[in-house]
Design a protein around this motif. Sequence first.
Motif, mmCIF file in Angstrom:
data_model
loop_
_atom_site.group_PDB
_atom_site.id
_atom_site.type_symbol
_atom_site.label_atom_id
_atom_site.label_comp_id
_atom_site.label_asym_id
_atom_site.label_seq_id
_atom_site.Cartn_x
_atom_site.Cartn_y
_atom_site.Cartn_z
ATOM 1 N N ALA A 1 23.292 -45.067 -44.799
ATOM 2 C CA ALA A 1 22.038 -45.429 -44.143
ATOM 3 C C ALA A 1 21.080 -46.090 -45.119
ATOM 4 O O ALA A 1 20.496 -47.145 -44.835
ATOM 5 N N ILE A 2 20.915 -45.485 -46.284
ATOM 6 C CA ILE A 2 20.006 -46.041 -47.287
ATOM 7 C C ILE A 2 20.538 -47.382 -47.792
ATOM 8 O O ILE A 2 19.777 -48.335 -47.997
ATOM 9 N N GLY A 3 21.847 -47.471 -47.975
ATOM 10 C CA GLY A 3 22.453 -48.717 -48.422
ATOM 11 C C GLY A 3 22.219 -49.852 -47.443
ATOM 12 O O GLY A 3 21.943 -50.994 -47.851
ATOM 13 N N CYS A 4 22.318 -49.568 -46.154
ATOM 14 C CA CYS A 4 22.066 -50.592 -45.136
ATOM 15 C C CYS A 4 20.645 -51.135 -45.264
ATOM 16 O O CYS A 4 20.418 -52.350 -45.193
ATOM 17 N N LEU A 5 19.703 -50.240 -45.463
ATOM 18 C CA LEU A 5 18.301 -50.635 -45.568
ATOM 19 C C LEU A 5 18.053 -51.420 -46.858
ATOM 20 O O LEU A 5 17.460 -52.498 -46.844
ATOM 21 N N VAL A 6 18.533 -50.886 -47.971
ATOM 22 C CA VAL A 6 18.274 -51.498 -49.280
ATOM 23 C C VAL A 6 19.011 -52.822 -49.428
ATOM 24 O O VAL A 6 18.421 -53.834 -49.845
ATOM 25 N N LEU A 7 20.304 -52.844 -49.107
ATOM 26 C CA LEU A 7 21.086 -54.067 -49.300
ATOM 27 C C LEU A 7 20.662 -55.170 -48.333
ATOM 28 O O LEU A 7 20.673 -56.355 -48.696
ATOM 29 N N GLY A 8 20.279 -54.790 -47.117
ATOM 30 C CA GLY A 8 19.772 -55.779 -46.170
ATOM 31 C C GLY A 8 18.475 -56.395 -46.659
ATOM 32 O O GLY A 8 18.293 -57.617 -46.621
ATOM 33 N N PHE A 9 17.575 -55.553 -47.142
ATOM 34 C CA PHE A 9 16.297 -56.049 -47.681
ATOM 35 C C PHE A 9 16.540 -56.919 -48.913
ATOM 36 O O PHE A 9 15.948 -57.990 -49.068
ATOM 37 N N LEU A 10 17.404 -56.454 -49.805
ATOM 38 C CA LEU A 10 17.696 -57.196 -51.033
ATOM 39 C C LEU A 10 18.312 -58.557 -50.715
ATOM 40 O O LEU A 10 17.978 -59.575 -51.337
ATOM 41 N N PHE A 14 12.721 -61.721 -33.230
ATOM 42 C CA PHE A 14 12.192 -61.675 -34.582
ATOM 43 C C PHE A 14 12.598 -62.920 -35.368
ATOM 44 O O PHE A 14 13.559 -63.614 -35.014
ATOM 45 N N ASP A 15 11.897 -63.175 -36.445
ATOM 46 C CA ASP A 15 12.173 -64.312 -37.327
ATOM 47 C C ASP A 15 13.586 -64.176 -37.903
ATOM 48 O O ASP A 15 13.967 -63.100 -38.383
ATOM 49 N N GLU A 16 14.365 -65.278 -37.884
ATOM 50 C CA GLU A 16 15.755 -65.221 -38.355
ATOM 51 C C GLU A 16 15.864 -64.849 -39.829
ATOM 52 O O GLU A 16 16.874 -64.292 -40.270
ATOM 53 N N ARG A 17 14.806 -65.104 -40.603
ATOM 54 C CA ARG A 17 14.828 -64.754 -42.018
ATOM 55 C C ARG A 17 14.754 -63.253 -42.250
ATOM 56 O O ARG A 17 14.948 -62.784 -43.379
ATOM 57 N N ARG A 18 14.469 -62.519 -41.189
ATOM 58 C CA ARG A 18 14.413 -61.051 -41.289
ATOM 59 C C ARG A 18 15.625 -60.399 -40.642
ATOM 60 O O ARG A 18 15.677 -59.173 -40.497
ATOM 61 N N PHE A 19 16.618 -61.202 -40.261
ATOM 62 C CA PHE A 19 17.745 -60.661 -39.489
ATOM 63 C C PHE A 19 18.482 -59.555 -40.245
ATOM 64 O O PHE A 19 18.717 -58.472 -39.703
ATOM 65 N N ALA A 20 18.881 -59.823 -41.499
ATOM 66 C CA ALA A 20 19.635 -58.825 -42.259
ATOM 67 C C ALA A 20 18.803 -57.564 -42.501
ATOM 68 O O ALA A 20 19.317 -56.440 -42.419
ATOM 69 N N SER A 21 17.498 -57.738 -42.784
ATOM 70 C CA SER A 21 16.626 -56.580 -43.010
ATOM 71 C C SER A 21 16.518 -55.716 -41.762
ATOM 72 O O SER A 21 16.624 -54.482 -41.828
ATOM 73 N N THR A 66 28.143 -58.806 -43.286
ATOM 74 C CA THR A 66 29.098 -59.706 -42.628
ATOM 75 C C THR A 66 28.578 -60.173 -41.278
ATOM 76 O O THR A 66 28.948 -61.262 -40.821
ATOM 77 N N TRP A 67 27.720 -59.390 -40.636
ATOM 78 C CA TRP A 67 27.169 -59.817 -39.343
ATOM 79 C C TRP A 67 26.288 -61.041 -39.539
ATOM 80 O O TRP A 67 26.394 -62.006 -38.788
ATOM 81 N N ALA A 68 25.422 -60.978 -40.547
ATOM 82 C CA ALA A 68 24.563 -62.130 -40.839
ATOM 83 C C ALA A 68 25.398 -63.321 -41.295
ATOM 84 O O ALA A 68 25.116 -64.466 -40.932
ATOM 85 N N CYS A 69 26.435 -63.063 -42.093
ATOM 86 C CA CYS A 69 27.297 -64.148 -42.584
ATOM 87 C C CYS A 69 27.962 -64.881 -41.431
ATOM 88 O O CYS A 69 28.076 -66.117 -41.450
#
Length: 428
Positions: A268-277, A132-139, A330-333
């Motif tokens: 679970a919701i936080g992972c989705l929302v904060l990753g997208f944000l 996948f595109d690296e710009r979508r990694f956190a999402s 932190t994984w993306a960082c």
Amino acid sequence: MKLSAGGTPTRQATIIFAVVMAAYTLSFFQRFAPASIAQDLSLAFDTTAASLGVLAATYFYVYTLMQVPTGVLVDTLGPRRIILLGGIVSCVGSLWFGLADTLTQALIGRTLVGLGVSVTFIAMLKIIALSFDERRFASLAGAGVFVGNIGAVLAGVPLAYAATELGWRNVFVAVAVASLVLGTLSWGMMRGSAAMGGVKVDRTVVMGGLLSVIRNRLTWAPALANLGLAGSYFTFAGLWAMPYLTQVHGYSRSLAATHLSLMYAGFAIGCLVLGFLSDKLHRRKSILIVASTVYVAIWTVWMWGGAMSATLTMALFFLMGFSTAGFTLTWACAKEVNPPQLAGMSTSIANVGGFFGAAVMQPVVGLLMDQVWSGATMNGVRVYTLDDFRFGFSLVVVMAVLGLVAAFFIRETACRNLWVDAQLKAGA
């Protein structure tokens, strides 16, 4: 496996990602299951708080030790082989745990479970990085953890109910079967994908890559943030939250389990929302700092331990789970300050912190509580007071604060890989 024209992932990549996410749900279920069945385990194996902590933390011991080797294996052998092996080992471990007659046998089972499921997450991150595109990694990483948290939610009220109706042992036998099925399915879905099979590399190249990640000072701030934030959360959510709610606040087992499910759902919701944000705003550090500050603030409420309505404590448990999800950034960082080809190793270095923290803190919290325990029991299970929990949780709070402080030292990359940007600038 490659992206199709325009950066759109192939259908095969999407299906593989979905299957691996399903396997990852079992990892979350196994991680948090001891909290819901703590009383059953105490009765079955006649445990003290310290020995119960060791039983729950055995998963984290192995998971911690396997993170860096898993990163190396994923970058060399590929996700396909190790996901299958992980499914087989976790199947054996879950069976062993479910059929255990003694504490020692249960410890062996939990050890094998930790060994088996330890490979799934890093393999999933590698699949995201490859496909996948690296710009979508956190999402996408957030989406993966969101789906994985279905397993955590199942480890709350559903597990407490199933343990009462079917027996906790039967539940783990069923989980063993599911582990084998998903491991085999992942193997089959990745057939014919060269990228998923890994590549042959020189051992010196592998060790050189690993050492470069370790020597990179920018790797360690995300790792320490993960250690403090994830480690403290896993310690609480994975074992001590249920006893705290039932013994300090006097909640029934079902009401306490509802709190756990809400916390897992919030995470679970936080992972989705904060990753997208994070991907949307092109920011990692600031979002992590705000979320971590809220998380630490909630810990002050549990240390206070005063009387509150169940509605308020449930809301706080949900918010605690949501805010804790900040540590997933932190994984993306870590990935974005290291070469892209070392994505498995860099994310595994960051990820090891939280599991190491939980491996140490779960039994130590129990040991501290045993030191000040008054000797009270109820129905054969030790009963601890608010002061006992405060003494044990003091270590957890210190680690949570450490995680928050470390977040301030993370390098903000604006969601771009520093190495790729440097190469592009050099080429220009």
